[in-house]
Write an enzyme that holds these catalytic residues in place. Structure first.
Site, mmCIF file in Angstrom:
data_model
loop_
_atom_site.group_PDB
_atom_site.id
_atom_site.type_symbol
_atom_site.label_atom_id
_atom_site.label_comp_id
_atom_site.label_asym_id
_atom_site.label_seq_id
_atom_site.Cartn_x
_atom_site.Cartn_y
_atom_site.Cartn_z
ATOM 1 N N GLU A 159 -18.587 11.757 10.260
ATOM 2 C CA GLU A 159 -17.993 10.494 10.729
ATOM 3 C C GLU A 159 -16.505 10.602 11.056
ATOM 4 O O GLU A 159 -15.738 9.653 10.864
ATOM 5 C CB GLU A 159 -18.245 9.371 9.710
ATOM 6 C CG GLU A 159 -19.713 9.157 9.410
ATOM 7 C CD GLU A 159 -19.974 8.038 8.416
ATOM 8 O OE1 GLU A 159 -19.092 7.193 8.225
ATOM 9 O OE2 GLU A 159 -21.070 8.016 7.821
ATOM 10 N N HIS B 130 -14.170 7.034 -5.872
ATOM 11 C CA HIS B 130 -12.974 6.208 -5.770
ATOM 12 C C HIS B 130 -11.882 6.674 -6.718
ATOM 13 O O HIS B 130 -10.789 6.116 -6.738
ATOM 14 C CB HIS B 130 -13.320 4.739 -6.045
ATOM 15 C CG HIS B 130 -14.197 4.146 -4.990
ATOM 16 N ND1 HIS B 130 -15.566 4.272 -5.022
ATOM 17 C CD2 HIS B 130 -13.911 3.452 -3.865
ATOM 18 C CE1 HIS B 130 -16.083 3.668 -3.963
ATOM 19 N NE2 HIS B 130 -15.101 3.158 -3.249
ATOM 20 N N ARG C 69 -6.429 0.314 -1.099
ATOM 21 C CA ARG C 69 -7.350 0.432 0.035
ATOM 22 C C ARG C 69 -7.375 -0.879 0.808
ATOM 23 O O ARG C 69 -7.780 -1.926 0.283
ATOM 24 C CB ARG C 69 -8.746 0.789 -0.467
ATOM 25 C CG ARG C 69 -9.851 0.686 0.564
ATOM 26 C CD ARG C 69 -9.834 1.829 1.529
ATOM 27 N NE ARG C 69 -11.036 1.821 2.349
ATOM 28 C CZ ARG C 69 -11.101 2.288 3.581
ATOM 29 N NH1 ARG C 69 -10.018 2.798 4.131
ATOM 30 N NH2 ARG C 69 -12.224 2.277 4.254
ATOM 31 N N ASP D 176 -26.678 1.781 6.327
ATOM 32 C CA ASP D 176 -26.020 1.400 5.076
ATOM 33 C C ASP D 176 -25.867 -0.107 4.943
ATOM 34 O O ASP D 176 -25.472 -0.786 5.889
ATOM 35 C CB ASP D 176 -24.635 2.043 4.983
ATOM 36 C CG ASP D 176 -24.711 3.542 4.746
ATOM 37 O OD1 ASP D 176 -25.769 4.015 4.300
ATOM 38 O OD2 ASP D 176 -23.707 4.238 5.006
ATOM 39 N N HIS E 206 -27.759 2.634 1.766
ATOM 40 C CA HIS E 206 -26.807 2.844 0.665
ATOM 41 C C HIS E 206 -26.177 1.517 0.287
ATOM 42 O O HIS E 206 -25.864 0.694 1.143
ATOM 43 C CB HIS E 206 -25.715 3.834 1.089
ATOM 44 C CG HIS E 206 -24.572 3.899 0.113
ATOM 45 N ND1 HIS E 206 -24.720 4.417 -1.146
ATOM 46 C CD2 HIS E 206 -23.285 3.497 0.205
ATOM 47 C CE1 HIS E 206 -23.565 4.337 -1.788
ATOM 48 N NE2 HIS E 206 -22.686 3.772 -0.989
ATOM 49 N N ILE F 32 -23.246 10.661 1.172
ATOM 50 C CA ILE F 32 -23.475 9.309 1.688
ATOM 51 C C ILE F 32 -23.125 9.199 3.171
ATOM 52 O O ILE F 32 -23.631 8.324 3.858
ATOM 53 C CB ILE F 32 -22.684 8.282 0.855
ATOM 54 C CG1 ILE F 32 -23.147 8.341 -0.602
ATOM 55 C CG2 ILE F 32 -22.854 6.875 1.391
ATOM 56 C CD1 ILE F 32 -24.634 8.154 -0.798
ATOM 57 N N CYS G 252 -20.638 7.165 -3.108
ATOM 58 C CA CYS G 252 -20.180 6.512 -1.886
ATOM 59 C C CYS G 252 -19.687 7.597 -0.931
ATOM 60 O O CYS G 252 -19.733 8.782 -1.235
ATOM 61 C CB CYS G 252 -19.072 5.501 -2.210
ATOM 62 S SG CYS G 252 -18.945 4.141 -1.011
ATOM 63 N N LYS H 207 0.835 -1.206 0.000
ATOM 64 C CA LYS H 207 0.000 0.000 0.000
ATOM 65 C C LYS H 207 0.869 1.254 0.000
ATOM 66 O O LYS H 207 0.631 2.196 -0.769
ATOM 67 C CB LYS H 207 -0.897 -0.009 1.234
ATOM 68 C CG LYS H 207 -1.668 1.280 1.493
ATOM 69 C CD LYS H 207 -2.409 1.185 2.827
ATOM 70 C CE LYS H 207 -3.068 2.490 3.204
ATOM 71 N NZ LYS H 207 -4.204 2.826 2.337
#
EC number: 2.1.1.14
Length: 763
Positions: A491, A701, A522, A606, A648, A438, A733, A22
């Site tokens: 959030e 994304h 990710r 969701d 969602h 979202i 999203c 990553k």
């Protein structure tokens, strides 16, 4: 070990023990390292993975499963399957083009991304048009040479099978599948011929699509593919590998001209073993027996596995049994080493990838050489599992009583949607085409550092709460300035949409390094359901109430649904998934009631993972959807008629479950459509949907920011088949992974697009 049993691995986690994979990718994308440095770092990681499997005693070590992004994208690039919008004119695929297909670029949208069968791994969907397939580079051959030269390993190249590759692709009618296969057969043959010329002994051909159900035409196509390969590449041993469910009809697969067949004996419901009992196993065929669970983290019961092997050896000729995990270990973390925060009773019952390879070697050795030689190791296995199974929290009487009372709970809202819609419109007074997001906003380095300081005790609870409140204040002001109609708190207190809730529910445990790849770079760290799940205290009320106190506009309470919490966790394997989902739903029901009692009357629950849990065989769909829908309704149906329930879903194919989505009875559902270029809209041309719906108008994304005109076109297309009164405008999203600058630019364009369409329809 006796030569009568061979050990094999089907694939190894790419990300590295400390997510080195990553970091390399993200450093390259941000310009911190060069392409040369990226390739060098990836080679080092690849070599480390090979040596780990070698040291574990694995004899058939996979090569070619390592990737810079996704193995399906690798296959498309290897065969020159590049959509025309990228301007590709032949030759080997550059890294710039490769990543553009995965992530988008300034001049072209990314390829669609969707779930890999019923897992939480996402693959890049190949777009097959009129391209003439060519072998741009033989990736499995390069991987084989690398393993041999760098580690002295005679690897087993892994190739995504032609049947599965085409089944996972888009861009051509299903009726043309056989014709498209004929176009690709020559490049597959060329790839395999080059492997044979190099001296490769075994090739693993992954064909998981065969477990989804084979009709007569599918069997004919598979026969055509593998008979052609056998005639053109004689002598190369192919292991046709299946996984995730039973391979049916097994007899048809056994008749294919391949050297061996790999079967999943963990997730097949016992069907593969039963088929073998009824058939005569061919004398010339090897069996790759997937006996170790490649999708979950629990330690194997060695005694049960040895009994399974004993029965298999009665059918399979001596020397032709290969023991392996049930699928690639891509779906589990790398190593339990370092998990020192777990109590020993639990830790000793867990096996990540490295531990799975070790137990595979142990079980194979005990099966081949006799259990007496490994009596101590087998006794330790029995003792560890016995202590774990006896934990009192795995059999709570209060949870069992709540589940028993389930049948007494109402299964629906007090009013049907058509009547709820009227009272909700009167209450909320929203404009036509209301705009919202979202749920999450960017998790900046500052947010992550603050959370880390709090977790380490550097910050007090009071200081951290004040920091979160300031982030919420800024997010509410930001949304009001943009002109959004329904707001969210952002959030900022949440690491992950499942982990956050797991930390607050009984029955969960958490790992330090239990990371797995979700898509691209990710990675997620799934929580672990090891015991009965139960509500402890309100989990989201404080932040939601504070956010609502800052604005007159509605603020949605944000929860993750029971089926997604289930599907995105590592789940205990002694209860059915339905039973665990019901436990989670009952806990969330109490949270929904707490939010409503505190004045939060738009609540989003969701379920992005509801589709990925769908069984792979059509005959099993109805049962799963029935209990999944019921779990959602258990969690959401106690609210008042005026309380609006949102949900969602993202990055899945929903065309075949629109009826079940409607049966969830959410007042508003948002679904991703940006990467699929609005193809889901076709479903609403063919099937009626009467509830509120938001089809995501841009792809979060990708770092690309679409302009207002592009979003307006997406909205206008949707309004051709959906009534404007039921349509919401939103991203596809959450915005957690994006930066604030691109988030602001994209949302401004989204709000402007909504305004333009409102004017166009006369509002």
């Amino acid at each position: 070990m006796s030569s009568t049993i061979t050990t094999s691995s089907l694939g190894y986690p790419r990300i590295g023990r400390n997510r080195e994979w990553k970091k390399l990718l993200e450093d390259f994308w941000s310009g911190k390292i060069s392409e040369e440095q990226l390739r060098a770092g990836m080679s080092g990681l690849q070599l480390q993975h090979l040596k780990t499997q070698q040291q574990a005693g694995i004899e058939l070590i996979p090569v070619g499963d390592f990737t810079f992004y996704d193995h399906v994208l690798d296959t498309a690039a290897m065969f020159g399957v590049v959509p025309p919008r990228y301007g590709y004119d032949g030759g080997e695929i550059s890294l710039e083009l490769y990543f553009a297909m995965a992530r988008g670029s300034a001049g072209a949208t990314a390829c669609e991304m969707t779930k890999w069968f019923n897992t939480n791994y996402h693959y890049i969907v190949p777009e097959i048009g009129e391209q003439t397939p060519v072998l741009t580079a033989n990736k499995p051959l390069a991987a084989y040479r690398f393993a041999k030269e760098q580690a002295g390993i005679e690897g087993k190249p892994v190739v995504l099978g032609l049947y599965t590759f085409l089944k996972l692709s888009k861009g051509f009618p299903a009726a043309d599948l056989a014709a498209v296969a004929e176009r690709f057969l020559p490049v597959y043959i060329q790839l395999l011929q080059e492997l044979k010329q190099e001296g490769v002994a075994w090739v693993q051909i992954d064909e998981p699509a065969v477990v989804t159900g084979l009709g007569a035409e599918d069997i004919t196509l598979l026969e055509r593919i593998y008979e052609t390969i056998a005639s053109r590449v004689p002598g190369l041993k192919l292991l046709l590998q299946t996984y995730f469910e039973a391979a049916e009809p097994l007899e048809a697969l056994l008749n294919l001209p391949v050297a061996g067949l790999g079967l999943d004996f963990v997730h097949d419901g016992g069907a593969n073993l039963e088929s073998i009992r009824q058939l005569a196993w061919p004398a010339d065929k090897w069996l790759g027996a997937g006996i170790i669970d490649g999708r979950n983290i629990w330690r194997s019961d060695a005694a049960a596995k040895l009994e399974l092997i004993r029965e298999l050896r009665a059918f399979v000729p001596d020397g032709q049994l290969i023991l392996q995990p049930s699928c690639s270990l891509l779906h589990v973390p790398v190593s339990v080493q370092g998990e020192d925060r777990l109590k020993s009773t639990v830790r000793n019952a867990i096996a990540f990838a490295d531990e799975k390879l070790a137990e595979l070697s142990l079980i194979a050795a005990a099966a081949a050489d006799g259990q007496d030689r490994y009596a101590a190791e087998l006794a330790e296995n029995r003792e560890a599992l016995s202590l774990f199974r006896a934990l009192p929290e795995r059999g709570r009487g209060d949870v069992a009583e709540q589940v028993r009372r389930l049948q007494q709970l109402p299964d629906s809202r007090s009013l049907p949607f058509a009547e709820r819609q009227k009272v909700q419109r009167d209450k909320w007074q929203l404009p036509l085409l209301p705009t919202t997001t979202i749920g999450s906003f960017p998790q900046t380095a500052e947010v992550r550092q603050a959370r880390l300081k709090w977790r380490k005790g550097v910050w007090s609870q009071e200081r951290y709460d004040a920091f979160v409140r300031k982030q919420i204040e800024d997010a509410i002001a930001f949304q009001e300035e943009l002109g959004l109609d329904v707001l969210v708190h952002g959030e900022f207190e949440r690491t992950d949409m499942v982990e956050f809730f797991g930390e607050k529910l009984a029955g969960y445990l958490f790992t330090k390094g239990g990371w797995v790849q979700s898509y691209g770079s990710r990675c997620v760290k799934p929580p672990v359901i090891y015991a009965d799940v139960a509500f402890v205290e309100p989990m989201t009320v404080m932040e939601s109430v504070y956010a609502q106190s800052l604005t007159r506009l509605p603020v949605k309470g944000m929860l993750t649904g029971p089926v997604t919490i289930l599907n995105w966790s590592f789940v205990r394997d002694d209860l059915s998934r339905e039973a665990v989902a019901n436990q989670i739903a009952l806990a969330l029901r109490q949270e929904v009631e707490a939010l409503e009692a505190a004045g939060i009357e738009m609540i989003q629950v969701d379920e992005p993972a509801i589709r990925e849990g769908l069984p792979l065989k059509a005959e099993d769909h109805e049962h799963y959807l029935n209990w999944a829908v019921r779990a959602f309704r258990i969690a959401t149906n106690p609210v008042k008629d005026t309380t609006q329930i949102h949900t969602h879903m993202c990055y899945s194919e929903f065309n075949d479950m629109i009826d079940s989505i409607s049966a969830m009875d959410a007042d508003v559902i948002s679904i991703e459509t940006s990467r699929s270029h609005g193809e889901l809209i076709v479903s609403f041309e063919e099937q009626e949907y009467d509830k509120g719906i938001g089809l995501g108008v841009y792809d979060i994304h990708s770092p690309r920011v679409p302009d207002t005109r592009e979003m307006t076109a997406s909205i206008e297309r949707a309004l051709r088949v959906l009534d404007a009164g039921q349509f919401w405008i939103n991203p596809d999203c959450g915005l957690k992974t994006r930066g604030w600058e691109e988030t602001a630019a994209a949302l401004r364009n989204m709000v402007e697009a909504a305004e333009q369409v409102r004017k166009a329809v006369g509002v």
